[in-house]
Structure formats: C-alpha cells, structure tokens
Design a protein around this motif. Structure first.
Motif, PDB file in Angstrom:
ATOM      1  N   GLY A   1       0.829  -1.199   0.000  1.00 24.45           N
ATOM      2  CA  GLY A   1       0.000   0.000   0.000  1.00 24.45           C
ATOM      3  C   GLY A   1       0.867   1.254   0.000  1.00 24.45           C
ATOM      4  O   GLY A   1       0.513   2.266  -0.611  1.00 24.45           O
ATOM      5  N   THR A   2       2.002   1.183   0.672  1.00 26.02           N
ATOM      6  CA  THR A   2       2.935   2.322   0.699  1.00 26.02           C
ATOM      7  C   THR A   2       3.327   2.713  -0.720  1.00 26.02           C
ATOM      8  O   THR A   2       3.269   3.881  -1.108  1.00 26.02           O
TER       9      THR A   2
ATOM     10  N   TYR B   1      -3.096   7.598   8.193  1.00 23.10           N
ATOM     11  CA  TYR B   1      -1.897   6.828   7.841  1.00 23.10           C
ATOM     12  C   TYR B   1      -2.021   6.393   6.391  1.00 23.10           C
ATOM     13  O   TYR B   1      -3.048   5.839   5.985  1.00 23.10           O
ATOM     14  N   HIS B   2      -0.976   6.657   5.627  1.00 22.68           N
ATOM     15  CA  HIS B   2      -0.983   6.248   4.213  1.00 22.68           C
ATOM     16  C   HIS B   2       0.291   5.491   3.874  1.00 22.68           C
ATOM     17  O   HIS B   2       0.805   5.613   2.759  1.00 22.68           O
TER      18      HIS B   2
ATOM     19  N   ASP C   1      -8.377   9.276   3.271  1.00 21.87           N
ATOM     20  CA  ASP C   1      -8.873   7.958   3.660  1.00 21.87           C
ATOM     21  C   ASP C   1     -10.247   8.229   4.276  1.00 21.87           C
ATOM     22  O   ASP C   1     -10.357   9.045   5.204  1.00 21.87           O
TER      23      ASP C   1
ATOM     24  N   ASP D   1      -7.622   6.762  -0.609  1.00 16.50           N
ATOM     25  CA  ASP D   1      -6.797   5.637  -0.159  1.00 16.50           C
ATOM     26  C   ASP D   1      -7.726   4.595   0.467  1.00 16.50           C
ATOM     27  O   ASP D   1      -8.239   4.784   1.571  1.00 16.50           O
TER      28      ASP D   1
ATOM     29  N   ILE E   1      -7.222   0.052   3.393  1.00 18.81           N
ATOM     30  CA  ILE E   1      -7.933  -0.678   4.452  1.00 18.81           C
ATOM     31  C   ILE E   1      -9.424  -0.785   4.161  1.00 18.81           C
ATOM     32  O   ILE E   1     -10.044  -1.814   4.366  1.00 18.81           O
TER      33      ILE E   1
ATOM     34  N   LYS F   1      -3.579  -4.785   0.789  1.00 22.51           N
ATOM     35  CA  LYS F   1      -4.148  -5.749   1.745  1.00 22.51           C
ATOM     36  C   LYS F   1      -5.006  -6.840   1.109  1.00 22.51           C
ATOM     37  O   LYS F   1      -4.477  -7.758   0.520  1.00 22.51           O
TER      38      LYS F   1
HETATM   39  C1  LIG Z   1      -4.902   3.559   4.544  1.00 22.01           C
HETATM   40  C2  LIG Z   1      -3.564   2.923   4.351  1.00 22.01           C
HETATM   41  N1  LIG Z   1      -2.794   3.306   3.325  1.00 22.01           N
HETATM   42  C3  LIG Z   1      -1.592   2.735   3.088  1.00 22.01           C
HETATM   43  C4  LIG Z   1      -1.105   1.752   3.917  1.00 22.01           C
HETATM   44  C5  LIG Z   1       0.236   1.126   3.644  1.00 22.01           C
HETATM   45  O1  LIG Z   1       0.080  -0.188   3.207  1.00 22.01           O
HETATM   46  P1  LIG Z   1       1.293  -1.228   3.376  1.00 22.01           P
HETATM   47  O2  LIG Z   1       1.427  -1.522   4.826  1.00 22.01           O
HETATM   48  O3  LIG Z   1       0.886  -2.402   2.549  1.00 22.01           O
HETATM   49  O4  LIG Z   1       2.519  -0.548   2.838  1.00 22.01           O
HETATM   50  C6  LIG Z   1      -1.869   1.321   5.002  1.00 22.01           C
HETATM   51  C7  LIG Z   1      -1.381   0.262   5.902  1.00 22.01           C
HETATM   52  O5  LIG Z   1      -1.928  -0.051   6.914  1.00 22.01           O
HETATM   53  C8  LIG Z   1      -3.116   1.925   5.225  1.00 22.01           C
HETATM   54  O6  LIG Z   1      -3.878   1.575   6.262  1.00 22.01           O
END
Ligand SMILES: Cc1ncc(COP(=O)(O)O)c(C=O)c1O
Length: 391
Positions: free
Chosen positions: A117-118, A144-145, A195, A228, A231, A255
């Motif tokens: 997700g990052t 959180y992203h 989000d 985003d 989740i 995810k």
């Molecule tokens: C809304 C959101 N964006 C991005 C991410 C990042 O995803 P990843 O942990 O797969 O890098 C997360 C992780 O929990 C998240 O909750």
C-alpha cells in the motif's frame, strides 16, 4: 499486569535483538515488552511459538479477509507456483485482477500493481504530480498512508525539508479551513489524499458533506482526488467510495486484494493513468521486480471471488453486531462494517489481557473480522473485549 500472560517466545526476541533493531522489522508490531512470535495460523486462529492459541482479529492488519490458510487460495497458489513464481514478462493474471477491480470500482478504468500500500500511495502521488504539473499534496492530520516521505509525520528524522515543503496537512472535517486553503493555494495542488475512515485517526467514517466538498473543490481547482482504500476497500463491493457515492481520480488499494500475499495497486481514469504509459514519451518510469507477480495476482483474484456482495453483507453484519454489543456494554468503539476500533485507557495492559484470554488485535486496538469467523467466534470476541475492558 497481574494474571496477564507475557510471551516467552522461546527466547526468539533475545536472538532478534542482535540482528533486528528493537527486535522487529515492523514498527506497527511493537508491543512492550516484546510481541509474541507466530508459529501457525488456521482459519480464525493463530498459535504462537509458546503454543498459545488466539482468535486472530488482527488478520495481518486487515489483509486476511478469509483468515489463515483459506483453502481455495492455497489450492490456486500451489497450482501457480508449479508453473513459476515470477517472470520477466507480464502474465494474464494481472489483466484479470485489474478487470475485477474495475468491476468493483468503476471510477478506476486502469490499474498498476505494486507490492504494498505504501508503494501504491507513492505511485498515486507521482501520477498526480505528473498529470497536473503541480507539486503540492494535501492530506489530513492523523491519517496513515504508509511510510513514504510525503505521507509520514514530516518532523520524523530522515524527511528532507524539500518534501515537507510540498505537503500540506489539514485537519480532517474542517470545511472552513479546507475552503480557505483551496481559495488561497488551490491552483498549486496536485492532489488531495483522503482515507474515508482513517484507522490511525480513530476509525471514524468521514463526514459525508466534507467528502463532497473535497470532491467539488478538487474538481474546481483542477486538482486530483486520491482516495486511499488500502484498508477500507473491504467495506462494500464498491469500497467505501461506493458507500459515499464519490468518484475519485485515483484509488489506492492493498491488503485484501493480494489474498494474503504482498500487494498494492493504484487505479484511475485512463486519461490520468496514461501518465505511466511506457508507450508514450516523457511518462513516469516505474518498475518493481515482483510487481504483479502471478502468485499474488491469482491469490487476490480467488480471495475476491469469495468476497462477493452477499459475503460482504454477512461479514459487515457480524461487525455491526459486535460494535452494537460493545457499545451496549459501555466499551468505547468506532468503525464501519467488519472494521472496529476500541479505545481502552491503557492499551498495553488491555492488549496483553486480551492476548492472554485468547484474542489478538492490532496494537492500536484495531479489530478486523474475517469470513473464517462464525457467530460463536464473534460472540467470544465480544465477551473477551468486554472482560479485558474492565482492567
Ligand atoms: C490507509 C492505508 N494506506 C496505506 C497503507 C500502507 O500499506 P502497506 O502496509 O501495505 O505498505 C496502510 C497500511 O496499513 C493503510 O492503512
């Protein structure tokens, strides 16, 4: 913490301290004095290396929508790995997963896959900047992203001043402040990143009129809207954007769409996603050795195959019942559908209390249900959270 079990981990943590800073690879898994080590998962349960069995409400931070070792995914993965795990060529599987995602999220006509997700958020930001020719990214406090430079706490060590200068953080839900900002600097904005139910900010669904305002103002200022859904995608067949009836320019996923394997994806209108088209000159170059590997793509497809409208409705109903039961018992909680967050006064004590009673949830109180949980399991979760909330 009397009566509360703390994991011994068969000495693994002491060994880990020599080779992993703080004994761990993921900051999110840190729970003092040290997190238990998992040995094996099965359906709705995990057994740790001490042999302690818990109901898994963490589900690897919401990604295991069907719990552990979901047979249809395992069978497909066994078949796929016999053919090869990854190639220096594309495979059919990425087309099929992209098609499935577009069926669910019609605002996204085209997709690019990554491994987290990052990375999906990083790529969405890059696309927005390339598409608009602007630098500024607006995001909302507490959300959180992932962990790329532009989306973490900008005062964190290691974040260059230049990155912090191109990111604006606004309070979520503050319509007046948002309007004032876009009036002044709207034409500098490449994208607004939101989000719709940020876990870290309390797992509270965003205000509908605020979301509509953000959509309206981004359009009016020719800025992109990135939703985003890393989740929240599990919240409905059309993600949380479907529930809000809002069409973003770009969506980020992760995810659940990997069926338990590393994944991320960014999707959007073909005109916007064209910024990554290698057949066009001057576009974004983005590789990724394991991006769109057929193991992840096929696992994701099967996981989604078993996550249709009716499955989602059933799972969300279990989440609603759990939230209702918690609120009735006076336990503070928030969330939507199968995602719930609890807010104990002392998280560490409550976390260990729950763990010793047989329940694993996120170290911030996040509970993510899976389709492997029947009503009796959800009832056990309810009783356990009520019990530990009395600590
Ligand atoms: C809304 C959101 N964006 C991005 C991410 C990042 O995803 P990843 O942990 O797969 O890098 C997360 C992780 O929990 C998240 O909750």
């Amino acid at each position: 913490m009397t009566g509360v079990q703390v994991a011994t981990n068969s000495g693994l943590f002491q060994e880990a301290l020599h080779v992993l800073p703080g004994g761990n690879t993921r900051s999110t898994l840190f729970v003092p004095p040290s997190a238990p080590y998992a040995a094996v998962g099965d359906g709705a349960h995990v057994v740790d290396v001490d042999g302690h069995k818990v109901i898994d409400c963490n589900n690897n931070y919401t990604s295991l929508i069907h719990g552990h070792r979901f047979r249809p995914v395992l069978e497909k993965v066994h078949e796929i790995v016999e053919q090869g795990t990854s190639f220096g060529l594309p495979t059919e599987s990425e087309i099929r997963l992209a098609e499935e995602l577009s069926r669910r999220l019609p605002a996204a006509e085209q997709w690019r896959f990554v491994n987290s997700g990052t990375e999906a958020v990083m790529q969405a930001i890059r696309i927005a900047r390339a598409h608009t020719g602007r630098d500024v990214i607006v995001r909302f406090a507490g959300s959180y992203h992932g962990t790329s430079d532009a989306v973490v706490d900008l005062t964190m060590p290691g974040i260059p001043r230049s990155v912090a200068d191109s990111v604006v953080t606004l309070p979520v839900g503050d319509a007046e402040q948002f309007k004032a900002f876009v009036q002044e600097r709207g034409r500098e904005v490449a994208a607004v990143l939101i989000d719709l139910m940020p876990n870290r900010a309390g797992l509270k669904p965003a205000d509908e009129s605020f979301v509509a305002l953000v959509r309206e103002e981004t359009k009016a200022h020719d800025a992109l809207l990135i939703i985003d859904e890393v989740i929240t995608f599990r919240s409905s067949f059309e993600g949380l954007q479907g529930v809000y009836g809002v069409e973003p320019d770009l969506t980020t996923l992760g995810k659940v769409i990997g069926g338990g394997f590393p994944v991320g994806a960014v999707g959007g209108k073909a005109t916007v996603m064209g910024a990554t088209n290698p057949a066009l000159p001057g576009t974004i170059v983005w590789g990724g050795t394991f991006s769109a590997n057929p193991v992840t793509m096929n696992a994701g497809l099967i996981a989604l195959d078993y996550f249709q409208q009716e499955d989602i409705r059933e799972l969300n109903a279990k989440g609603d019942a759990l939230r209702e039961g918690l609120l009735k018992a006076g336990v503070r909680c928030s969330g939507f559908g199968s995602l719930i967050r609890i807010f104990p006064d002392d998280m560490n004590t409550t976390w260990w209390g729950a763990y010793s009673e047989g329940l694993l949830f996120g170290t911030n109180g996040l509970i993510a249900l899976s389709t492997a949980m029947d009503d009796a399991t959800v009832e056990k979760i309810l009783q356990c959270v009520i019990n530990v909330s009395k600590f």
